[in-house]
Write a protein that holds these residues in place. Structure first.
Motif, mmCIF file in Angstrom:
data_model
loop_
_atom_site.group_PDB
_atom_site.id
_atom_site.type_symbol
_atom_site.label_atom_id
_atom_site.label_comp_id
_atom_site.label_asym_id
_atom_site.label_seq_id
_atom_site.Cartn_x
_atom_site.Cartn_y
_atom_site.Cartn_z
ATOM 1 N N LEU A 88 0.819 -1.220 0.000
ATOM 2 C CA LEU A 88 0.000 0.000 0.000
ATOM 3 C C LEU A 88 0.849 1.266 0.000
ATOM 4 C CD1 LEU A 88 -2.880 -0.878 2.496
ATOM 5 C CD2 LEU A 88 -3.093 -0.513 0.046
ATOM 6 N N TYR B 143 -12.053 -0.487 7.679
ATOM 7 C CA TYR B 143 -13.034 0.063 6.736
ATOM 8 C C TYR B 143 -13.396 -1.009 5.711
ATOM 9 C CZ TYR B 143 -12.125 4.752 8.481
ATOM 10 O OH TYR B 143 -12.019 5.855 9.271
ATOM 11 N N TYR C 163 -8.773 -12.892 -4.830
ATOM 12 C CA TYR C 163 -7.625 -13.795 -4.661
ATOM 13 C C TYR C 163 -7.779 -15.060 -5.514
ATOM 14 C CZ TYR C 163 -5.762 -10.916 -0.954
ATOM 15 O OH TYR C 163 -5.219 -9.871 -0.257
ATOM 16 N N GLU D 21 -14.716 3.642 -4.010
ATOM 17 C CA GLU D 21 -14.170 2.545 -3.204
ATOM 18 C C GLU D 21 -13.955 3.035 -1.780
ATOM 19 O OE1 GLU D 21 -13.534 -0.706 -4.105
ATOM 20 O OE2 GLU D 21 -14.624 -0.129 -5.905
ATOM 21 N N ARG E 276 -12.798 4.457 1.809
ATOM 22 C CA ARG E 276 -11.748 4.037 2.741
ATOM 23 C C ARG E 276 -11.532 2.528 2.704
ATOM 24 N NH1 ARG E 276 -10.356 8.235 6.348
ATOM 25 N NH2 ARG E 276 -11.683 10.037 6.032
ATOM 26 N N ALA E 277 -12.364 1.830 1.929
ATOM 27 C CA ALA E 277 -12.158 0.387 1.765
ATOM 28 C C ALA E 277 -11.185 0.109 0.609
ATOM 29 C CB ALA E 277 -13.486 -0.306 1.512
ATOM 30 N N TRP E 278 -10.527 1.162 0.097
ATOM 31 C CA TRP E 278 -9.589 0.992 -1.018
ATOM 32 C C TRP E 278 -8.492 -0.021 -0.698
ATOM 33 C CZ3 TRP E 278 -8.220 0.996 -5.811
ATOM 34 C CH2 TRP E 278 -6.881 0.974 -6.143
ATOM 35 N N TRP E 279 -8.133 -0.104 0.601
ATOM 36 C CA TRP E 279 -7.050 -1.014 0.976
ATOM 37 C C TRP E 279 -7.360 -2.450 0.538
ATOM 38 C CZ3 TRP E 279 -8.034 -5.185 4.042
ATOM 39 C CH2 TRP E 279 -9.212 -5.165 4.778
ATOM 40 N N VAL E 280 -8.656 -2.796 0.453
ATOM 41 C CA VAL E 280 -9.033 -4.157 0.035
ATOM 42 C C VAL E 280 -8.505 -4.416 -1.383
ATOM 43 C CG1 VAL E 280 -10.959 -5.736 -0.400
ATOM 44 C CG2 VAL E 280 -11.104 -4.104 1.479
ATOM 45 N N ILE E 281 -8.682 -3.419 -2.255
ATOM 46 C CA ILE E 281 -8.202 -3.555 -3.643
ATOM 47 C C ILE E 281 -6.677 -3.426 -3.674
ATOM 48 C CG2 ILE E 281 -8.363 -2.581 -5.993
ATOM 49 C CD1 ILE E 281 -11.024 -3.624 -4.984
ATOM 50 N N GLY E 282 -6.185 -2.419 -2.944
ATOM 51 C CA GLY E 282 -4.745 -2.118 -2.963
ATOM 52 C C GLY E 282 -3.880 -3.274 -2.501
ATOM 53 N N THR E 283 -4.392 -4.116 -1.595
ATOM 54 C CA THR E 283 -3.565 -5.218 -1.083
ATOM 55 C C THR E 283 -3.854 -6.544 -1.788
ATOM 56 O OG1 THR E 283 -5.194 -5.683 0.633
ATOM 57 C CG2 THR E 283 -3.381 -4.232 1.246
ATOM 58 N N SER E 284 -4.793 -6.545 -2.718
ATOM 59 C CA SER E 284 -5.136 -7.826 -3.350
ATOM 60 C C SER E 284 -4.305 -8.053 -4.623
ATOM 61 C CB SER E 284 -6.633 -7.876 -3.669
ATOM 62 O OG SER E 284 -6.936 -6.862 -4.567
ATOM 63 N N PHE F 239 -0.241 4.159 -6.109
ATOM 64 C CA PHE F 239 -0.991 4.975 -5.148
ATOM 65 C C PHE F 239 -0.598 4.595 -3.727
ATOM 66 C CE2 PHE F 239 -4.614 6.140 -2.522
ATOM 67 C CZ PHE F 239 -4.765 7.451 -2.899
ATOM 68 N N GLU F 240 -0.317 5.602 -2.922
ATOM 69 C CA GLU F 240 0.091 5.346 -1.534
ATOM 70 C C GLU F 240 -1.068 5.643 -0.608
ATOM 71 O OE1 GLU F 240 3.957 5.277 -0.462
ATOM 72 O OE2 GLU F 240 4.640 6.730 -1.925
ATOM 73 N N TRP F 241 -1.407 4.673 0.188
ATOM 74 C CA TRP F 241 -2.583 4.770 1.074
ATOM 75 C C TRP F 241 -2.188 5.342 2.412
ATOM 76 C CZ3 TRP F 241 -7.459 5.044 0.638
ATOM 77 C CH2 TRP F 241 -8.309 4.669 1.672
#
Lengths: 255, 564
Positions: free
Chosen positions: A52, A86, A104, B398, B400-408, B562-564
């Motif tokens: 991230l 979130y 995944y 997306e 604040r749930a962007w991290w779900v996409i960003g880490t997948s 993109f940096e979260w």
């Protein structure tokens, strides 16, 4: 085998140095606790492992895959739980797991069975068809953990796992971390301010301050690095080491 | 009083500091700022020149020419009044009652009055700055056409600020009363419906005037009938009328009418006072009421909506892969959020109004080719406008749930293509449908109808790619209210670029269209200007590739880093 490797990792935000020359290895079968005062660089480091955030220099390897150069391979083997859970408010708990599983590459019967297992494990089965918007903080935290474990990651990166969890869920999570590392041969990289939890669960602990690793090792090794006789708990060691650092003590990185 | 002012100023501190920080950050990227300045300035200049040209044309109409700009000025200000009233009300719900940062402020020991005023000011500025930005160049065009004295520009700024105060405060009063009576969630849903109704009503008012008749000298039985048209539906009691009278007088270098000026200022002052009084009386109770409806309690998920968008949506994922996973998530998020799907009503109303418009215009006996060209331009603008609300915010939604996409472990191209696919189908369907129906209404020959549908499909595609790509270049994941997503740098860049794209695309399609229309003859005779023909085709192809590929590529690159 090292599942997480950080080599000369640096992260700067303009003139602010968030992480400086960090070298660290987390082995297979290990629960690693990443401790430090507020603003020390813990979350930034974890975000760099999860893909991230991008290092200014240096590199992070997850199971041998460079997170910057082979992000998809590295991410496929990582489960990430952020400090604030979130999630998509308009999905139900089951749908959120299906969505995450789909990203995944999971699907069909396998995803259905695994989702049910995770919902049962985190005691969310009663709320399977409830929209996430109605969930409390603790329920969301459990759901995010369920999603992170859905694809059986080899490395679990988890930022402040105990925030918002009730005592029963906290016990479950501690047991789960040990299970992932010691029985399944994975690695857990967790940050926490609850030092009792770190002391109970972690095989090794690293303490970071002002972006630099100031101590790293088992409890006994930390006592040696702090220059104490023995018998101190992690809280006492943490305070001593960070005070030494603020008093101008030598910073050291550790493998 | 002094304490209240200090509190008011203090509550605004985060916004003031953010503005200052943004201003201080400007010189750090001179190239980006220069580009924006150029694009923004070009857009303002374009509106000003176009308006001036149109006003000049109106003035040239025999006998009644000078009357038309006056009427148009009044109409413009009436539209400003209506649009701002609606947007200020919706903005007030979010800013005054539902914003996340309100909790610590309300919990702190500060007087409620200044807190309410500070939030109201924020809602007013937020809802009006864009209208201000687009109205100013039109008023400058009036100044140019009438060779107005410098005093006009002073009056212009003053009148515009006072005029904006009126609907903004009225909207804030309405939002406060509604939130006190109902939950904020229901009130906002209700307001969304009211926006649709208001929009249609506004259209009907303007449509009833049949403004196209203004340019036809012989469409009125007598001069009296023509002048009569200018009286309806405007009332001398409307603030837009007062503002128009003041501006028109200053344009013509005659003393401004004191009565209208007095009415305008006192009315704005009175509304500000009433808003303050309403706020001090109702804000605490309304805020408390707003919290009740802010989130749903566990165990209250509507079963019907769950079933409709339930398990059957998951089944195809095994076959269709990640694309379907995104599609299912988007569909659920859209249809389970009344704020989103209620806007489909607005879209339907817009489409109906659009088609109806051409029915009226055809009745006005314009030639089909003029209507066909106007249809193309308007349809492009309508599509760009729809996309800024529905397509552009897609990536940022997306949240604040962007991290779900960003880490997948997905390729960002997959993510953007899935987003594009979700929006491309409805946008292109709407483009083709509106184009076909409006061409049928106008009575366009079948070949031109088919050409129009083809061009509009290309435009719909280009606009969707621009919206998704630019939305990814400037994502705003941390914006609380989705309606605010298009108000940033990305939204403005998208609007400017999409309008430019539409105009260039349509201009380039004119000559090839004329050639294609005479195709059977062309088999025997060569194309008169082959350079123009092939040049236009090549230009369209390059423009289309640039509009579809470039923003998507840059958006993908941006999200990858993109940096979260």
């Amino acid at each position: 085998m090292n599942l997480v490797v950080m080599e000369k990792l640096n992260k700067r935000f303009g003139r602010l140095v968030a992480v400086e020359e960090l070298n660290l290895r987390v082995r297979e079968g290990e629960v690693f606790g990443f401790l430090g005062p507020n603003g020390a660089g813990k979350t930034t480091t974890m975000k760099m492992i999860a893909g991230l955030a991008w290092p200014t220099s240096g590199r992070v390897l997850v199971c041998g895959h460079d997170v910057q150069k082979q992000p998809r391979a590295a991410k496929a083997l990582t489960g990430y739980v952020p400090d604030r859970p979130y999630v998509y408010e308009k999905l139900t708990a089951r749908e959120f797991l299906y969505f995450t599983g789909g990203l995944y590459g999971l699907g069909g019967r396998q995803l259905e069975v695994r989702s049910r297992e995770m919902l049962e494990l985190f005691e969310l089965e009663r709320w399977t068809e409830e929209l996430v918007e109605s969930f409390s903080h603790g329920m969301r935290q459990r759901l995010v953990m369920a999603a992170a474990l859905l694809h059986r990651p080899r490395v679990l990166v988890i930022d402040e796992p105990m925030v918002g969890l009730d005592p029963r869920a906290a016990e479950l999570v501690k047991k789960l971390f040990r299970q992932i590392a010691h029985e399944q041969g994975g690695a857990v990289f967790m940050s926490t301010h609850t030092l009792e939890v770190a002391e109970q669960v972690c095989d090794r602990v690293g303490i970071i301050d002002h972006g630099r690793m100031i101590a790293c090792g088992t409890m006994d090794e930390l006592r040696g690095q702090a220059g104490t006789g023995g018998g101190e708990n992690l809280m006492q060691l943490f305070l001593r080491l960070t005070e030494q650092q603020h008093g101008g003590g030598e910073a050291r990185n550790a493998d | 009083m002094l304490t209240d002012l200090r509190v008011f100023w203090h509550v605004l501190m985060p916004k003031r500091l953010a503005l200052l920080r943004a201003a201080r950050g400007l010189p750090r990227s001179p190239f980006r700022n220069g580009t924006f300045l150029l694009l923004g300035g070009g857009c303002v200049y374009g509106i000003e020149r176009l308006s001036a040209w149109f006003l000049q044309k109106c003035m040239e109409v025999e006998l009644v020419g000078p009357l038309i700009p006056r009427k148009l000025l009044s109409l413009l200000l009436m539209v400003v009044l209506a649009v701002l009233g609606l947007s200020a009300t919706i903005s007030a719900f979010s800013t005054i009652f539902l914003s996340d940062d309100l909790d610590p402020l309300v919990a702190s020991p500060i007087p409620r009055g200044p807190l309410f005023y500070a939030r109201a000011l924020e809602a007013a500025v937020h809802s009006s700055w864009m209208v201000f930005f687009f109205t100013m160049p039109v008023l400058f065009a009036y100044g140019r056409v009438y060779s107005a004295p410098p005093a006009y520009y002073g009056w212009m700024a003053f009148v515009l600020v006072v005029l904006i105060t009126l609907p903004a405060t009225a909207g804030i009063i309405l939002a406060t009363v509604l939130t006190r009576l109902f939950s904020a969630r229901r009130s906002r849903d209700l307001m969304t419906i009211l926006v649709v109704v208001g929009f249609v009503a506004l259209y009907l008012i303007i449509r009833a005037l049949r403004p196209e008749r203004m340019l036809e000298e012989d469409s009125f039985g007598s001069m009296m009938e023509f002048l009569g048209m200018f009286r309806t539906p405007e009332s001398p009691y409307m603030p837009s009328f007062w503002a128009a009278e003041v501006l028109y007088a200053s344009l013509r270098r005659v003393p401004v009418p004191h009565l209208q000026l007095f009415c305008l200022v006192t009315c704005a002052g009175a509304l500000v006072a009433i808003a303050g009084w309403t706020g001090s009386l109702l804000f605490p109770a309304a805020f408390s009421r707003a919290q009740q409806g802010r989130s749903r309690a566990v165990g209250t998920t509507p079963p019907l909506r769950g079933r409709l968008l339930g398990r059957w949506l998951d089944a195809p994922a095994a076959l269709a892969g990640k694309g379907w996973v995104f599609l299912a998530k988007e569909a659920r998020a859209f249809f389970r959020d009344p704020n989103q799907w209620l806007q489909l009503l607005l879209l339907a109303a817009l489409a109906a109004v659009y088609v109806l418009n051409f029915y009226y215009l055809k009745a006005a006996r314009f030639s089909w080719y003029v209507l066909y060209t106007v249809n193309h331009v308007l349809l492009g603008l309508v599509l760009a406008g729809i996309a800024v609300r529905f397509v552009f915010p897609s990536v940022s939604m997306e949240g604040r749930a962007w991290w779900v996409i960003g880490t997948s472990p997905i390729w960002m191209g997959e993510f953007l293509h899935a987003k594009l696919l979700v929006h491309l189908v409805p946008t292109c369907t709407l483009a083709a449908l509106l184009s076909a129906v409006s061409c049928a209404m106008i009575g366009v020959p079948i070949f031109f109808g088919a050409l129009s549908v083809g061009v509009m499909l290309l435009v719909g595609w280009g606009i969707s790619c621009l919206a998704i790509g630019i939305g990814a270049i400037w994502p705003r994941f941390k914006v609380e209210n989705p309606a605010k997503i298009p108000t940033g740098t990305g939204g403005i860049s998208y609007m400017i670029l999409s309008l430019g794209y539409v105009m260039l695309m349509l201009l380039a399609s004119v000559y090839p269209g004329m050639v294609f229309a005479q195709w059977p003859k062309r088999l025997e005779n060569p194309i008169p200007h082959p350079g123009w023909f092939w040049g236009s085709i090549a230009f369209m192809a390059v423009l289309q590739v640039a509009a579809t590929w470039l923003p998507m590529y840059l958006g993908k690159r941006r999200l990858e880093r993109f940096e979260w």
